[in-house]
Scaffold this active site. Structure first.
Site, PDB file in Angstrom:
ATOM      1  N   ARG A  59       0.865  -1.269  -0.044  1.00 42.78           N
ATOM      2  CA  ARG A  59       0.202  -0.270  -0.432  1.00 42.78           C
ATOM      3  C   ARG A  59       0.697   1.141   0.344  1.00 42.78           C
ATOM      4  O   ARG A  59       2.124   1.432   0.009  1.00 42.78           O
ATOM      5  CB  ARG A  59      -0.527   0.036   1.377  1.00 42.78           C
ATOM      6  N   LYS A  91      15.308   8.366  10.346  1.00 44.11           N
ATOM      7  CA  LYS A  91      15.120   8.594   9.099  1.00 44.11           C
ATOM      8  C   LYS A  91      16.952   9.413   8.388  1.00 44.11           C
ATOM      9  O   LYS A  91      17.086   9.738   7.871  1.00 44.11           O
ATOM     10  CB  LYS A  91      14.408   9.368   9.270  1.00 44.11           C
ATOM     11  N   ASP A 118       9.251 -10.264   7.568  1.00 40.03           N
ATOM     12  CA  ASP A 118       9.927  -9.299   8.846  1.00 40.03           C
ATOM     13  C   ASP A 118      11.311  -8.653   8.965  1.00 40.03           C
ATOM     14  O   ASP A 118      11.852  -9.337   9.327  1.00 40.03           O
ATOM     15  CB  ASP A 118       9.712  -9.685  10.356  1.00 40.03           C
ATOM     16  N   TYR A 129      11.782   8.972  15.021  1.00 40.16           N
ATOM     17  CA  TYR A 129      11.463   8.871  13.727  1.00 40.16           C
ATOM     18  C   TYR A 129      12.275  10.096  13.199  1.00 40.16           C
ATOM     19  O   TYR A 129      12.507   8.661  12.109  1.00 40.16           O
ATOM     20  CB  TYR A 129       9.807   9.309  13.470  1.00 40.16           C
ATOM     21  N   ASN A 132      11.551   0.982   0.822  1.00 40.40           N
ATOM     22  CA  ASN A 132      10.289   1.626   1.418  1.00 40.40           C
ATOM     23  C   ASN A 132       9.541   1.512   2.560  1.00 40.40           C
ATOM     24  O   ASN A 132       8.849   2.399   3.337  1.00 40.40           O
ATOM     25  CB  ASN A 132       9.243   1.815   0.044  1.00 40.40           C
ATOM     26  N   THR A 189      -0.935   9.515   1.160  1.00 36.58           N
ATOM     27  CA  THR A 189      -1.429   8.211   0.887  1.00 36.58           C
ATOM     28  C   THR A 189      -3.244   7.937   1.716  1.00 36.58           C
ATOM     29  O   THR A 189      -3.423   9.144   2.520  1.00 36.58           O
ATOM     30  CB  THR A 189      -0.701   7.264   1.867  1.00 36.58           C
TER      31      THR A 189
END
Length: 270
Positions: free
Chosen positions: A19, A180, A76, A176, A103, A211
């Site tokens: 997705r 990144k 995983d 987070y 991704n 999204t």
């Protein structure tokens, strides 16, 4: 060569492609003639925000629509052994990978969803580990597994997906953004190491991108969605077209780079 055949005969893995941005990248590469390995952690992942049923459904749809070989795989990626087995399985079914687009990730805590609290001081240790696992360590393990074969073949391309959050302070989503940023620095270091083997390694850093998950988890002002200017949320296709540049002949001499897809804006608060 017609655009539809631009990547004919090539094989790509797109992680987290059931997705969202990952699926858009997979579909765009399939439209260019590339065989695709669809990947997700859970078989029903595409259904979580109404973007499909299962990973197999996504693979079947792309195969039928674009006439290329598409297979779905579950793994995983925070388990290095499982990640190594994934790459072996993909290459057994589809052939040696030409490209890997990493991704998979997200600001996802140990119990799912965003950590709470999600600041620099209050975020629980288990959520720190989960966010670093989902974003940074999964990238490292997948790059390692993919690079071994590419080194032997002395060819290939790796693209990591970072975030504009890597470049701005984030009081909320601090871990987070740090994860990144780590992806960015690892990408640059990997590019240097793989340069002698003719393997390009680059990163794409999207800003807020439209999204189903983004729309479901944020209160987005309508003027940020479609206003015909650069002051808006990105469309998934705008990320996919940057992937096309990196994996096509246009990007043959481009490596170690990070390209922001955010309309020259800053990352808005998470």
């Amino acid at each position: 060569m017609m655009k539809e055949q631009l990547l004919s005969g090539k094989i790509a893995l797109v992680t987290g492609s059931g997705r969202g941005i990952g699926r858009a990248i997979a579909e765009h590469l399939a439209s260019l003639g590339c065989s695709i390995a669809i990947h997700g952690r859970r078989e029903n992942g595409p259904s979580e925000y109404g973007e499909g049923g299962t990973l197999q459904d996504v693979a079947s749809e792309l195969k039928e629509t674009y006439g290329v070989n598409v297979e779905s795989f579950r793994a995983d990626l925070i388990d290095p052994l499982e990640t190594t087995r994934l790459i072996a399985n993909i290459e057994e079914k589809l052939g040696p990978l030409d490209f890997a687009i990493l991704n998979a990730g997200g600001d996802i805590g140990a119990q799912g969803g965003k950590p709470s609290p999600n600041d620099c001081v209050g975020i629980p240790p288990e959520d720190v580990q989960a966010v670093m696992n989902n974003n940074f360590l999964s990238t490292v393990y997948t790059c390692q597994a993919v690079a071994r074969g590419m080194i032997e073949r002395r060819a290939g391309g790796i693209i990591t997906i970072s975030s504009t959050a890597a470049f701005v302070s984030q009081e909320h989503a601090a871990i987070y953004s740090a994860s990144k940023a780590a992806v960015v620095h690892y990408t640059r270091s990997l590019a240097s190491q793989l340069r002698p083997y003719n393997i390009t390694v680059n990163s794409i850093a999207p800003g807020d991108t439209r999204t189903a998950r983004y729309l479901a988890t944020r209160d987005v002002p309508s003027e940020r969605l479609e206003n015909g200017t650069l002051d808006r949320v990105a469309q998934v296709g705008e990320v996919s077209r940057v992937v096309e540049f990196f994996v096509s002949s246009l990007g043959d001499f481009v490596s170690g780079q990070v390209l922001r897809v955010d309309g020259a804006g800053q990352c808005w608060p998470a």
